[in-house]
Design a protein around this motif. Structure first.
Motif, mmCIF file in Angstrom:
data_model
loop_
_atom_site.group_PDB
_atom_site.id
_atom_site.type_symbol
_atom_site.label_atom_id
_atom_site.label_comp_id
_atom_site.label_asym_id
_atom_site.label_seq_id
_atom_site.Cartn_x
_atom_site.Cartn_y
_atom_site.Cartn_z
ATOM 1 N N LYS A 97 16.002 -39.520 6.202
ATOM 2 C CA LYS A 97 16.817 -39.049 7.332
ATOM 3 C C LYS A 97 17.800 -37.968 6.890
ATOM 4 O O LYS A 97 17.967 -36.963 7.574
ATOM 5 C CB LYS A 97 17.561 -40.216 7.985
ATOM 6 C CG LYS A 97 16.664 -41.126 8.807
ATOM 7 C CD LYS A 97 17.476 -42.220 9.484
ATOM 8 C CE LYS A 97 17.747 -43.339 8.507
ATOM 9 N NZ LYS A 97 18.416 -44.508 9.117
ATOM 10 N N ALA A 98 18.448 -38.186 5.751
ATOM 11 C CA ALA A 98 19.403 -37.194 5.246
ATOM 12 C C ALA A 98 18.704 -35.870 4.954
ATOM 13 O O ALA A 98 19.203 -34.793 5.307
ATOM 14 C CB ALA A 98 20.095 -37.726 3.991
ATOM 15 N N ILE A 99 17.537 -35.954 4.344
ATOM 16 C CA ILE A 99 16.779 -34.749 4.012
ATOM 17 C C ILE A 99 16.374 -33.998 5.278
ATOM 18 O O ILE A 99 16.512 -32.772 5.366
ATOM 19 C CB ILE A 99 15.542 -35.123 3.163
ATOM 20 C CG1 ILE A 99 15.995 -35.570 1.782
ATOM 21 C CG2 ILE A 99 14.549 -33.975 3.087
ATOM 22 C CD1 ILE A 99 14.949 -36.339 1.012
ATOM 23 N N GLN A 100 15.895 -34.718 6.282
ATOM 24 C CA GLN A 100 15.465 -34.062 7.516
ATOM 25 C C GLN A 100 16.641 -33.410 8.247
ATOM 26 O O GLN A 100 16.481 -32.349 8.853
ATOM 27 C CB GLN A 100 14.726 -35.043 8.419
ATOM 28 C CG GLN A 100 13.414 -35.546 7.836
ATOM 29 C CD GLN A 100 12.547 -34.427 7.271
ATOM 30 O OE1 GLN A 100 12.340 -33.395 7.890
ATOM 31 N NE2 GLN A 100 12.042 -34.628 6.065
ATOM 32 N N LYS A 101 17.815 -34.025 8.190
ATOM 33 C CA LYS A 101 18.999 -33.410 8.805
ATOM 34 C C LYS A 101 19.340 -32.096 8.118
ATOM 35 O O LYS A 101 19.839 -31.174 8.751
ATOM 36 C CB LYS A 101 20.185 -34.359 8.758
ATOM 37 C CG LYS A 101 20.058 -35.491 9.750
ATOM 38 C CD LYS A 101 21.245 -36.413 9.701
ATOM 39 C CE LYS A 101 21.070 -37.527 10.714
ATOM 40 N NZ LYS A 101 22.196 -38.467 10.695
ATOM 41 N N MET A 102 19.080 -32.021 6.817
ATOM 42 C CA MET A 102 19.347 -30.775 6.099
ATOM 43 C C MET A 102 18.207 -29.778 6.264
ATOM 44 O O MET A 102 18.410 -28.585 6.106
ATOM 45 C CB MET A 102 19.609 -31.061 4.628
ATOM 46 C CG MET A 102 20.958 -31.717 4.407
ATOM 47 S SD MET A 102 21.328 -32.035 2.688
ATOM 48 C CE MET A 102 20.801 -33.738 2.552
ATOM 49 N N ARG A 103 17.026 -30.263 6.603
ATOM 50 C CA ARG A 103 15.893 -29.356 6.803
ATOM 51 C C ARG A 103 15.886 -28.727 8.197
ATOM 52 O O ARG A 103 15.583 -27.551 8.343
ATOM 53 C CB ARG A 103 14.572 -30.091 6.605
ATOM 54 C CG ARG A 103 14.172 -30.297 5.191
ATOM 55 C CD ARG A 103 12.676 -30.595 5.144
ATOM 56 N NE ARG A 103 12.266 -31.105 3.864
ATOM 57 C CZ ARG A 103 12.039 -30.353 2.800
ATOM 58 N NH1 ARG A 103 12.222 -29.056 2.865
ATOM 59 N NH2 ARG A 103 11.643 -30.892 1.675
ATOM 60 N N ILE A 104 16.168 -29.537 9.224
ATOM 61 C CA ILE A 104 16.003 -29.020 10.586
ATOM 62 C C ILE A 104 17.150 -29.362 11.528
ATOM 63 O O ILE A 104 17.122 -28.971 12.680
ATOM 64 C CB ILE A 104 14.683 -29.550 11.205
ATOM 65 C CG1 ILE A 104 14.664 -31.076 11.232
ATOM 66 C CG2 ILE A 104 13.476 -28.985 10.481
ATOM 67 C CD1 ILE A 104 13.455 -31.676 11.916
ATOM 68 N N GLY A 105 18.157 -30.063 11.059
ATOM 69 C CA GLY A 105 19.245 -30.483 11.933
ATOM 70 C C GLY A 105 20.412 -29.503 11.934
ATOM 71 O O GLY A 105 20.274 -28.321 11.601
ATOM 72 N N ASN A 106 21.567 -30.026 12.304
ATOM 73 C CA ASN A 106 22.780 -29.205 12.378
ATOM 74 C C ASN A 106 23.140 -28.574 11.039
ATOM 75 O O ASN A 106 23.648 -27.453 10.996
ATOM 76 C CB ASN A 106 23.961 -30.038 12.879
ATOM 77 C CG ASN A 106 23.835 -30.362 14.348
ATOM 78 O OD1 ASN A 106 23.084 -29.726 15.077
ATOM 79 N ND2 ASN A 106 24.568 -31.367 14.783
#
Length: 149
Positions: A97-106
């Motif tokens: 989840k942390a990685i995805q937030k840094m890949r495509i999130g805010n």
């Protein structure tokens, strides 16, 4: 220039927002009191290297996401049972989840971006308590905002 502070604070914010994280620490893992059961599930952030390019700073970071493994002894067959797979699954989800937030999130839109693939390695019994979890290592790039004038 405060790139190091900004990167570490953003990673910490992402981890602290996760319901499956109780404590977030930074620095040398040997300085964390891992004997305290109240700190788990624990995510620990380590800065490995920083590469300075003309346009970006590249931070190589490792996150250790871990929790205590509960072992119970079954009376009927004498075999020990544990929640090790549950712990591994949950801590992998925390990291993912942390990685995805840094890949495509805010964070991506705010220019805290993971570059390249993320290496994730599961572990068990690495520390004093009987713990299990995962270690993820990756590069975060941010704008190099140093003013040389």
């Amino acid at each position: 220039m405060n790139g190091l502070y900004r990167v570490l604070e953003k990673v910490k914010e992402v981890l602290e927002a996760d319901i499956d994280v109780n404590t977030v620490t930074y620095g040398d893992i040997t300085q964390v009191d891992l004997e305290k059961q109240t700190i788990y599930p624990l995510s620990h952030v380590m800065l490995n290297t920083v590469v300075s390019n003309e346009q970006v700073l590249r931070f190589n970071i490792s996150i250790i996401a871990m929790d205590i493994v509960d072992v119970t002894k079954e009376e009927d067959d004498g075999y020990e049972r544990s929640n090790e797979q549950d712990v591994l699954n949950t801590q992998l989800a925390v990291l993912n989840k942390a990685i995805q937030k840094m890949r495509i999130g805010n964070l991506y839109r705010d220019k805290y971006q993971i570059e390249g693939d993320v290496s994730i390695e599961p572990f068990t019994d690495r520390f004093e308590n009987q713990v299990a979890g995962v270690v993820g290592t990756f590069d975060i790039i941010i704008e190099n905002d140093v003013d040389v004038c």
